[in-house]
Design an enzyme around this catalytic site. Structure first.
Site, PDB file in Angstrom:
ATOM      1  N   ARG A  82       0.305  -2.314  11.927  1.00  0.00           N
ATOM      2  CA  ARG A  82       1.239  -3.414  12.123  1.00  0.00           C
ATOM      3  C   ARG A  82       2.121  -3.125  13.339  1.00  0.00           C
ATOM      4  NH1 ARG A  82       4.870  -3.226   9.010  1.00  0.00           N
ATOM      5  NH2 ARG A  82       4.261  -1.463   7.710  1.00  0.00           N
ATOM      6  N   TYR A 210      -5.828  -6.438  13.244  1.00  0.00           N
ATOM      7  CA  TYR A 210      -5.640  -5.370  12.256  1.00  0.00           C
ATOM      8  C   TYR A 210      -4.759  -5.746  11.066  1.00  0.00           C
ATOM      9  CZ  TYR A 210      -6.018  -0.616  10.642  1.00  0.00           C
ATOM     10  OH  TYR A 210      -6.342   0.487   9.915  1.00  0.00           O
ATOM     11  N   LYS A 219       1.057  -9.652   4.195  1.00  0.00           N
ATOM     12  CA  LYS A 219       2.470  -9.440   4.494  1.00  0.00           C
ATOM     13  C   LYS A 219       3.123 -10.736   4.999  1.00  0.00           C
ATOM     14  CE  LYS A 219       2.267  -5.465   2.846  1.00  0.00           C
ATOM     15  NZ  LYS A 219       2.049  -4.182   3.386  1.00  0.00           N
ATOM     16  N   HIS A 239       7.601  -5.899  -2.054  1.00  0.00           N
ATOM     17  CA  HIS A 239       6.588  -4.930  -1.613  1.00  0.00           C
ATOM     18  C   HIS A 239       6.448  -3.873  -2.707  1.00  0.00           C
ATOM     19  CE1 HIS A 239       5.264  -1.957   1.820  1.00  0.00           C
ATOM     20  NE2 HIS A 239       4.231  -2.541   1.258  1.00  0.00           N
ATOM     21  N   SER A 261       5.614   1.483   3.278  1.00  0.00           N
ATOM     22  CA  SER A 261       4.217   1.601   3.676  1.00  0.00           C
ATOM     23  C   SER A 261       3.805   3.069   3.775  1.00  0.00           C
ATOM     24  CB  SER A 261       4.015   0.922   5.031  1.00  0.00           C
ATOM     25  OG  SER A 261       4.378  -0.431   4.926  1.00  0.00           O
ATOM     26  N   CYS A 263       3.661   5.291   1.459  1.00  0.00           N
ATOM     27  CA  CYS A 263       4.529   6.187   0.685  1.00  0.00           C
ATOM     28  C   CYS A 263       4.120   6.253  -0.782  1.00  0.00           C
ATOM     29  CB  CYS A 263       5.990   5.793   0.836  1.00  0.00           C
ATOM     30  SG  CYS A 263       6.617   6.122   2.492  1.00  0.00           S
ATOM     31  N   ASP A 288       0.357  -3.361  -4.029  1.00  0.00           N
ATOM     32  CA  ASP A 288       1.137  -3.554  -2.796  1.00  0.00           C
ATOM     33  C   ASP A 288       2.214  -4.639  -2.905  1.00  0.00           C
ATOM     34  OD1 ASP A 288       1.377  -2.557  -0.053  1.00  0.00           O
ATOM     35  OD2 ASP A 288       0.748  -4.547   0.588  1.00  0.00           O
ATOM     36  N   ARG A 380      -8.160   2.738   6.823  1.00  0.00           N
ATOM     37  CA  ARG A 380      -8.001   2.029   5.541  1.00  0.00           C
ATOM     38  C   ARG A 380      -9.349   1.707   4.911  1.00  0.00           C
ATOM     39  NH1 ARG A 380      -2.464   0.400   3.851  1.00  0.00           N
ATOM     40  NH2 ARG A 380      -1.210   1.326   5.501  1.00  0.00           N
TER      41      ARG A 380
HETATM   42  P1  GTP Z   1       0.623   0.918   2.069  1.00  0.00           P
HETATM   43  O1  GTP Z   1      -0.748   0.460   1.738  1.00  0.00           O
HETATM   44  O2  GTP Z   1       0.810   1.227   3.519  1.00  0.00           O
HETATM   45  O3  GTP Z   1       1.683  -0.004   1.584  1.00  0.00           O
HETATM   46  O4  GTP Z   1       0.790   2.399   1.405  1.00  0.00           O
HETATM   47  P2  GTP Z   1       1.022   2.908  -0.107  1.00  0.00           P
HETATM   48  O5  GTP Z   1       2.467   2.833  -0.438  1.00  0.00           O
HETATM   49  O6  GTP Z   1       0.074   2.239  -1.036  1.00  0.00           O
HETATM   50  O7  GTP Z   1       0.670   4.470   0.005  1.00  0.00           O
HETATM   51  P3  GTP Z   1      -0.581   5.311  -0.552  1.00  0.00           P
HETATM   52  O8  GTP Z   1      -0.624   5.373  -2.045  1.00  0.00           O
HETATM   53  O9  GTP Z   1      -1.803   4.840   0.132  1.00  0.00           O
HETATM   54  O10 GTP Z   1      -0.208   6.769  -0.028  1.00  0.00           O
HETATM   55  C1  GTP Z   1       0.054   7.027   1.334  1.00  0.00           C
HETATM   56  C2  GTP Z   1      -0.049   8.497   1.629  1.00  0.00           C
HETATM   57  O11 GTP Z   1       0.863   9.223   0.805  1.00  0.00           O
HETATM   58  C3  GTP Z   1      -1.441   9.049   1.346  1.00  0.00           C
HETATM   59  O12 GTP Z   1      -1.809   9.946   2.375  1.00  0.00           O
HETATM   60  C4  GTP Z   1      -1.273   9.778   0.042  1.00  0.00           C
HETATM   61  O13 GTP Z   1      -2.182  10.837  -0.092  1.00  0.00           O
HETATM   62  C5  GTP Z   1       0.192  10.238   0.076  1.00  0.00           C
HETATM   63  N1  GTP Z   1       0.772  10.317  -1.296  1.00  0.00           N
HETATM   64  C6  GTP Z   1       0.681   9.372  -2.257  1.00  0.00           C
HETATM   65  N2  GTP Z   1       1.287   9.768  -3.403  1.00  0.00           N
HETATM   66  C7  GTP Z   1       1.794  11.001  -3.148  1.00  0.00           C
HETATM   67  C8  GTP Z   1       2.546  11.940  -3.940  1.00  0.00           C
HETATM   68  O14 GTP Z   1       2.868  11.729  -5.109  1.00  0.00           O
HETATM   69  N3  GTP Z   1       2.904  13.103  -3.319  1.00  0.00           N
HETATM   70  C9  GTP Z   1       2.562  13.366  -2.019  1.00  0.00           C
HETATM   71  N4  GTP Z   1       2.966  14.525  -1.481  1.00  0.00           N
HETATM   72  N5  GTP Z   1       1.842  12.512  -1.250  1.00  0.00           N
HETATM   73  C10 GTP Z   1       1.469  11.342  -1.801  1.00  0.00           C
HETATM   74  C1  SPV Z   2       1.630  -1.748   4.794  1.00  0.00           C
HETATM   75  O1  SPV Z   2       1.793  -1.388   5.967  1.00  0.00           O
HETATM   76  O2  SPV Z   2       2.573  -1.784   3.973  1.00  0.00           O
HETATM   77  C2  SPV Z   2       0.289  -2.116   4.316  1.00  0.00           C
HETATM   78  C3  SPV Z   2      -0.782  -2.230   5.318  1.00  0.00           C
HETATM   79  O3  SPV Z   2       0.101  -2.358   3.133  1.00  0.00           O
HETATM   80  S1  SPV Z   2      -0.731  -3.747   6.164  1.00  0.00           S
HETATM   81  O4  SPV Z   2      -1.592  -4.685   5.451  1.00  0.00           O
HETATM   82  O5  SPV Z   2      -1.242  -3.505   7.516  1.00  0.00           O
HETATM   83  O6  SPV Z   2       0.614  -4.258   6.180  1.00  0.00           O
HETATM   84 MN    MN Z   3       2.043  -2.098   1.923  1.00  0.00          MN
END
Ligand code: GTP
Ligand code: SPV
Ligand code: MN
Length: 600
Positions: A82, A210, A219, A239, A261, A263, A288, A380
């Protein structure tokens, strides 16, 4: 005739909506595509479009024995996340967009983008993509039409939304669908803008193919416009992931959690409880986005408007997220991951070493020991939620699920303890509104910088942030049985810069305390900053963590909080006159309480 509005007659018989036909004809007259394709959402159509995409080099087929029905897409290397600095809220006044959004006057934005859209699809196919955000037939759901010249976007929308004829059946003759117009143009960052027109229920996005820049239901509609409608109609567009926890006795509790994002939302939503929690189950409703409304029973009810996951690949493994690994076994589109010689995917953190001869995300032979990653940090997967082995039975429920707890969580190396419960709704809104988090690869720009990301909505709130806080405060009066509000931090680090808390499945231990607290089943200890688990409240048995590390992960250090509170001032000043007094008072009360406690 490609250049005239006679495209009107191109609409297939199943397209009956006159407002839609007129709009599509207008857009075709502007963008001048070689061809218009109306997407019906059928499997046959998916197969044909996939073949086209493979022939055009947009998709690379993966090994059908290892990843049936799956493909790799490599985006333009200048287009991998983004772009917040190129994302605009186009309201009549700047104040409506507020100090945290980029603003452009609607007329200016339309004319600026129209210049590029004029003839912008010459020689290309223009796809008309009808879609529903939310379960079919749900009163919560919203209908959008995305016009795009990207077959990759079409195939992603087919996974991420309820796409095709079903959307038009639901729309009927109504003229008030969301109008999304997307063109990749020459994918030049100099000609890249993502513009939202809340008053017109319209989104125009040019120059990027993207993720959140291009899949306009996600979003752009579900959050930026969604939040704008939510404040007017007394609901919440957030979110947030949504999950259900089931106890061994069969009691089900639903939780929504906002983490910025990259996290941890997808991971938390698919959590597999550790062995110690035999009999406990976690089910995914969404990973999400949550749309939440007050139900007739006085509780807050949530739906997931999406039908698939656009998840972060790096870090995903059978150890960290086995359900995600199952979800992406088939019928998945991977974007910007590495490609192994036997045509499977690879990324940093996946099970197993990188095979010899792997190509990086740009298709170049990967040089082992290189400082660069083989998969892009924001690479992704796009996978249907139906593939998820722990999908909730209610993921498609038009009524949604009742929420007992709301969790906010940032990525913070210091200060924020593993878990904290707010004293009440207003204090919980304060915790969410002041949340800080380190920036990640999900957005273009420097990563690892702590910034205020209120409710994980900084890049997604479609109106004035101060008014958004006021809306959250006001919602308390609308929810007779409000969820309890919590804050978590999986990312606190020790002196050696490693994470103190192992995270992932072990987060179940924290989730259990949250659920017990939300249901009034367990005690806690009051601190100046909120309620925390008492010694022994978190079940740590069978877990590999030293007591020093656990103490450090849960510590409340008043010196750290003092600087945290100082940092909040700058953000409150930035919000300016719309910043609610109730939240400023929360901060002042906390400063006074900390000063008093330290004075001895
Ligand atoms: P968006 O799709 O961008 O909104 O991201 P998200 O909030 O769904 O994050 P996601 O679960 O994909 O995790 C993002 C990154 O954080 C990945 O590399 C994970 O491996 C890492 N991660 C997720 N949960 C944990 C956790 O409990 N501890 C740690 N240390 N890392 C984590
Ligand atoms: C985020 O960035 O929070 C995502 C990926 O979930 S995107 O769809 O690119 O916003
Ligand atoms: Mn997201």
């Amino acid at each position: 005739m490609a250049n005239s509005p006679s495209h009107n007659s191109d609409a297939p018989a199943w397209v009956q909506n006159d407002a839609l036909k007129t709009w599509v004809a207008e857009v075709a007259a502007l963008t001048k595509p070689a061809k218009v394709h109306w997407c019906d959402g059928s499997v046959d159509e998916k197969n044909r479009l996939t073949e086209d995409a493979v022939a055009a080099g947009v998709l690379i087929p993966l090994n059908p024995k290892k990843r049936p029905g799956s493909y790799l897409h490599r985006s333009n290397p200048n287009d991998v996340a983004r772009v917040e600095q190129l994302t605009f809220i186009c309201t009549p006044t700047r104040d409506e967009a507020g100090p945290t959004n980029n603003w452009m006057a609607p007329d200016e934005a339309y004319s600026k983008l129209r210049k590029h859209l004029d003839g912008g699809m010459k020689g290309r196919t223009m796809y008309v993509v009808p879609y529903v955000m939310g379960p079919l037939g749900s009163p919560f759901s919203k209908i959008g039409i995305e016009i795009t010249d990207s077959v990759y976007v079409v195939l992603n929308m087919r996974i991420m939304t309820r796409m095709g004829r079903a959307a038009l059946d639901m729309l009927g003759a109504a003229p008030d669908f969301n109008r999304g117009l997307h063109a990749v143009l020459d994918c030049n960052p100099e000609r890249r803008w993502i513009c939202h027109f809340p008053q017109d229920n319209t989104i125009w996005s040019v120059g990027s193919g993207y993720g959140g820049n291009a899949l306009l239901g996600k979003k752009c509609l579900a959050l930026r416009l969604g939040s704008y409608y939510a404040v007017r109609e007394n609901w919440l567009a957030e979110h947030m992931l949504i999950l259900g926890v089931e106890s061994p006795e069969g009691q089900k509790t639903y939780v929504a959690a906002a983490f910025p994002s990259a996290c941890g939302k997808t991971n938390f939503a698919m959590l597999i409880p550790p062995r110690r929690f035999a009999g406990w189950k976690v089910f995914t409703v969404g990973d999400d986005i949550a749309w939440m409304r007050v139900g007739s029973d006085g509780r807050l009810w949530a739906i997931n408007p999406e039908a698939g996951y656009f998840g972060v690949a790096p870090g995903t493994s059978t150890k960290s997220n086995p359900s995600a690994m199952k979800t992406i076994e088939r019928d998945t589109i991977f974007t910007n991951v590495a490609l192994t010689p036997d045509k499977d995917v690879w990324w940093e953190g996946i099970d197993g070493e990188m095979p010899e001869g792997t190509l990086d995300w740009q298709g170049r032979p990967y040089v082992k020991g290189s400082a660069e990653k083989a998969a892009h940090p924001n690479s992704r997967f796009t996978a249907p939620m139906a593939n998820n082995p722990v999908l909730s039975r209610h993921a498609d429920d038009p009524e949604g699920v009742p929420i007992s707890a709301i969790i906010f969580g940032g990525r913070r190396a210091t200060t924020i303890p593993l878990v904290l419960q707010s004293f009440n709704w207003t204090h919980g809104v304060y915790l969410g509104a002041t949340m800080g988090s380190e920036t990640t690869a999900a957005a273009a720009g420097k990563t690892g910088v702590v910034r205020r990301d209120p409710m994980a909505m900084l890049p997604f709130c479609g109106y004035n942030m101060g008014n958004y806080f006021a809306h959250w405060l006001k919602m308390r009066g609308q929810i007779p049985l409000p969820p309890k509000i919590f804050m978590v931090n999986w990312f606190r680090k020790g002196a050696d810069a490693s994470f103190l808390w192992p995270g992932y499945g072990e987060n179940m231990r924290v989730l259990k305390w949250i659920v017990d607290r939300a249901l009034g089943h367990t005690g806690g200890q009051e601190t100046l900053v909120g309620w925390v688990p008492r010694e022994g409240d978190l079940d740590l048995s069978g877990m590999d963590i030293s007591s020093e590390k656990f103490r450090a992960a849960t510590a409340i250090d008043l010196d750290e909080w003092k600087s945290e509170l100082a940092g909040q001032q700058e953000f409150f000043d930035k919000i300016g006159p719309t910043m609610p007094a109730a939240l400023k008072l929360q901060r002042e009360m906390l400063i006074a309480a900390i000063d008093a406690a330290r004075a001895k």
